[in-house]
Design an enzyme around this catalytic site. Structure first.
Site, PDB file in Angstrom:
ATOM      1  N   CYS A   1       9.772  -1.076   8.759  1.00 40.40           N
ATOM      2  CA  CYS A   1      11.266  -1.250   9.172  1.00 40.40           C
ATOM      3  C   CYS A   1      12.205  -0.291   8.237  1.00 40.40           C
ATOM      4  CB  CYS A   1      11.796  -2.769   9.204  1.00 40.40           C
ATOM      5  SG  CYS A   1      13.480  -3.088   9.247  1.00 40.40           S
TER       6      CYS A   1
ATOM      7  N   LYS B   1       0.857  -1.249  -0.090  1.00 43.57           N
ATOM      8  CA  LYS B   1      -0.192  -0.058  -0.035  1.00 43.57           C
ATOM      9  C   LYS B   1       0.733   1.318  -0.098  1.00 43.57           C
ATOM     10  CE  LYS B   1      -2.189   0.800   3.597  1.00 43.57           C
ATOM     11  NZ  LYS B   1      -2.976   0.931   4.894  1.00 43.57           N
TER      12      LYS B   1
ATOM     13  N   GLY C   1       6.587   6.705  26.988  1.00 42.86           N
ATOM     14  CA  GLY C   1       6.878   5.051  26.584  1.00 42.86           C
ATOM     15  C   GLY C   1       8.462   4.911  26.769  1.00 42.86           C
TER      16      GLY C   1
ATOM     17  N   GLY D   1       9.771   2.024  26.334  1.00 41.67           N
ATOM     18  CA  GLY D   1      10.419   0.989  25.860  1.00 41.67           C
ATOM     19  C   GLY D   1      11.634   1.114  24.938  1.00 41.67           C
TER      20      GLY D   1
ATOM     21  N   HIS E   1      42.047 -11.894  20.415  1.00 41.44           N
ATOM     22  CA  HIS E   1      42.373 -11.220  21.331  1.00 41.44           C
ATOM     23  C   HIS E   1      43.239 -10.146  20.721  1.00 41.44           C
ATOM     24  CE1 HIS E   1      43.798  -9.170  25.197  1.00 41.44           C
ATOM     25  NE2 HIS E   1      45.148  -9.391  24.449  1.00 41.44           N
TER      26      HIS E   1
ATOM     27  N   GLY F   1       8.208  -1.682   3.960  1.00 41.87           N
ATOM     28  CA  GLY F   1       7.659  -1.642   5.171  1.00 41.87           C
ATOM     29  C   GLY F   1       7.862  -0.610   5.939  1.00 41.87           C
TER      30      GLY F   1
ATOM     31  N   ILE G   1      11.775   2.067  21.689  1.00 38.94           N
ATOM     32  CA  ILE G   1      11.585   3.240  20.642  1.00 38.94           C
ATOM     33  C   ILE G   1      11.685   4.604  21.502  1.00 38.94           C
ATOM     34  CG2 ILE G   1      10.154   4.441  19.039  1.00 38.94           C
ATOM     35  CD1 ILE G   1       8.961   1.859  18.402  1.00 38.94           C
TER      36      ILE G   1
END
Length: 443
Positions: A41, A34, A174, A176, A414, A39, A178
Site C-alpha cells: 500500500c 522482507k 485489465g 479494474g 450548505h 508494505g 488499477i
C-alpha cells in the site's frame, strides 16, 4: 532462539496495525518485513498512485485557473521530477510509520519469514518462536501466462510507478480499479493509452451506470477503451509499454504447509470471521486471505486479530459496510449493505452535480450520486458516486448506512457536495426539492 508472544509477518496496513495493537496490549511482539515498512500500500500501491493522481489533479487545476480570473501558464515539467517528489513523500510517510513502531517495544526484523512449524519461523539464519502468529504477507502482481514481467516492455503495477518518462504509447490489460487509475494518470500526462478489458464493461463487478460514466470520461481524456477484448496481447508490438493489471497472487515462500495452514484453490489463506486459520494459534489478515484486498479492511482485521490472539477472544472483523473508491478522473465510489441483493422492493434516486451550487462554485459539475432506498422502511441501502470528492463523500455515505437510520436535511451543511447524498436519497422517495420535476404541470 528468540521467543515472543506475537510474531507478525508483513508490515503493510494489516501487519503494522496488528503489531502496534499487540504491543499496546502488552504482548512481546516481533514484526518481520522482507522489504520496506508499509508494505504494498505505501511503497508500490495505493499511496504512490494517489500521489500521481493528485499531481495530475494539480496540473489540471492550474490549467483551469482562468475560470476564476487568474492567468497562469503551466511551465514544461519533467515526469522524472514528479516521480522523485513521489519517492520523497513516500519516504517521509514511511519514516512516520517507523517512528510509531520505535515508540513501542516492538522488535523489527528484516528478512523473509518461513514456517518451520506452527510456532517457529525462520528468517534468514534465525529461528523465532511465537505463541501466536499473525500473517499479513500481502500479495504480488500476477502476470499472464506467456507474458511474464520483464520490467521493460511488459510491466507490473509496481514497475509503472517508477517510470522516469511517460511512455509514448501503452497498452493496459485489465479494466479494474488499477487499470482505470493508471489509464487516467498516464493519459493525463500525455501518453497514448489503450485500456483493454475482457468483460463486457469496465469494473465488471460494479454498477453498470458508473462503469459507463467512467468509460465515457476516459474516452474524453483520450483513452481508447476496449471491452469484450480477449486478444489485445496479440498486438503488443504496437505499444512502447504493456501494463498487466489483471489480478494479484500470494507469495509462495512462506511454506504454509509446514504449519498445516489451509488455503483455497488460489493459494489464499482460509480464515473465519475472527481472522483465525484452521491452526488455532495462527491468524491471517489482509490481502493474503483473498477477501476485500483493501488497506482499511486489512487494518481492521489486524486490530481484531491482535485482540483475539492476545485475549483468546472471538471479536469478529466487522466488514459489513465497506466503501470502495476508484481514482478515475473524476473519482468514483460505492458503498452498500452486504445483503443489498436481498432487497427486492427498492427505490432508486439520482442527483446530478449540475444541480449542486457547490459543484458550480468548484467548477466540478461532472457526475452524479445514486441512492437505493428500502421502500418499506425508507432506509438507504446503497450509494454510488462519480464526481469530485467522491473519495471523501463515500465515507459520509458509509456512516449513513452504518447508522441504519433515515438521514435528514439538517445533517448536511450548505453549500456542500455532501448534501447531494441527501438529495439523491430524497429523489428515491420522490420528494427532492433541488431538481426539476420530470413532468411539467399543464398550464
Amino acid at each position: 532462539m528468540n521467543k515472543y508472544d506475537i510474531a507478525v509477518i508483513g508490515s503493510g496496513p494489516g501487519g503494522f496495525t496488528a503489531a502496534v495493537r499487540a504491543a499496546q496490549l502488552g504482548a512481546k511482539t516481533v514484526l518481520i518485513e522482507k522489504s520496506e515498512i508499509g508494505g504494498t500500500c505505501l511503497n508500490c500501491g495505493c499511496m504512490p498512485t494517489k500521489f500521481l493522481w493528485q499531481a495530475l489533479k494539480t496540473k489540471q487545476k492550474i490549467q483551469k485557473s482562468n475560470e476564476y480570473g487568474f492567468k497562469a501558464n503551466l511551465e514544461p515539467f519533467s515526469f522524472a521530477d514528479i516521480i522523485s517528489k513521489k519517492d520523497k513523500t513516500i519516504a517521509n510517510i514511511r519514516k512516520g510509520m517507523e517512528l510509531i513502531l520505535s515508540s513501542y517495544p516492538i522488535d523489527v526484523i528484516k528478512g523473509s519469514a518461513s514456517f518451520k512449524d506452527t510456532n517457529v519461523l525462520t528468517v534468514s539464519d534465525k529461528e523465532i518462536f511465537a505463541d501466536k502468529i499473525i500473517i499479513s504477507a500481502g500479495t504480488i502482481p500476477a502476470s499472464i501466462k506467456g507474458f511474464d514481467f520483464d520490467g521493460e516492455k511488459i510491466i507490473s503495477s509496481t514497475d509503472v510507478l517508477n517510470l522516469k518518462e511517460i511512455p509514448k504509447s501503452i497498452l493496459i490489460i485489465g479494466g479494474g480499479a488499477i487499470g482505470i487509475e493508471m489509464a487516467a494518470i498516464l493519459a493525463g500526462f500525455g501518453s497514448c493509452v489503450t485500456l483493454a478489458e475482457c468483460a463486457d464493461f469496465l469494473l465488471p463487478s460494479e454498477d453498470t451506470e458508473i462503469s459507463a460514466e467512467i468509460s465515457k470520461n476516459l474516452q474524453r481524456q483520450g483513452v481508447e477503451v476496449l471491452t469484450s477484448c480477449i486478444n489485445a496481447l496479440e498486438n503488443i508490438g504496437n505499444y512502447e509499454k504493456v501494463l498487466i493489471v489483471t489480478g494479484r497472487r500470494v507469495y509462495k515462500d512462506l511454506n504454509l504447509e509446514n504449519a498445516g495452514i489451509k488455503t483455497d484453490n488460489r493459494g489464499f489463506i482460509i480464515t473465519d470471521e475472527v481472522c483465525q486459520t484452521n491452526i488455532k494459534n495462527i491468524y491471517a489478515v489482509g490481502d493474503i486471505t483473498g477477501k476485500n484486498m483493501l488497506a482499511y479492511t486489512a487494518q481492521n482485521e489486524g486490530a481484531v486479530a491482535a485482540e483475539n490472539a492476545i485475549k483468546n477472544g472471538n471479536l469478529a472483523a466487522d466488514n459489513y459496510i465497506v466503501p470502495k473508491v476508484v481514482f478515475s478522473m473524476p473519482p468514483a465510489a460505492s458503498v452498500k449493505l452486504n445483503d443489498f441483493e436481498n432487497y427486492k422492493d427498492a427505490l432508486f434516486g439520482k442527483f446530478p452535480f449540475t444541480a449542486s451550487g457547490r459543484a458550480f462554485i468548484e467548477n466540478e459539475r461532472s457526475g452524479f450520486i445514486k441512492c437505493t432506498v428500502d421502500k418499506n422502511t425508507e432506509k438507504p441501502l446503497a450509494f454510488w458516486i462519480i464526481g469530485a470528492h467522491a473519495d471523501e463523500l463515500i465515507n459520509t455515505a458509509a456512516q449513513i448506512l452504518k447508522k441504519g437510520e433515515t438521514p435528514s436535511r439538517e445533517m448536511f451543511f450548505h453549500p456542500s457536495l455532501s448534501e447531494c447524498l441527501f438529495n439523491a436519497y430524497e429523489d428515491a422517495l420522490g420528494k427532492c426539492t433541488e431538481k426539476p420535476a420530470i413532468n411539467k404541470r399543464n398550464i
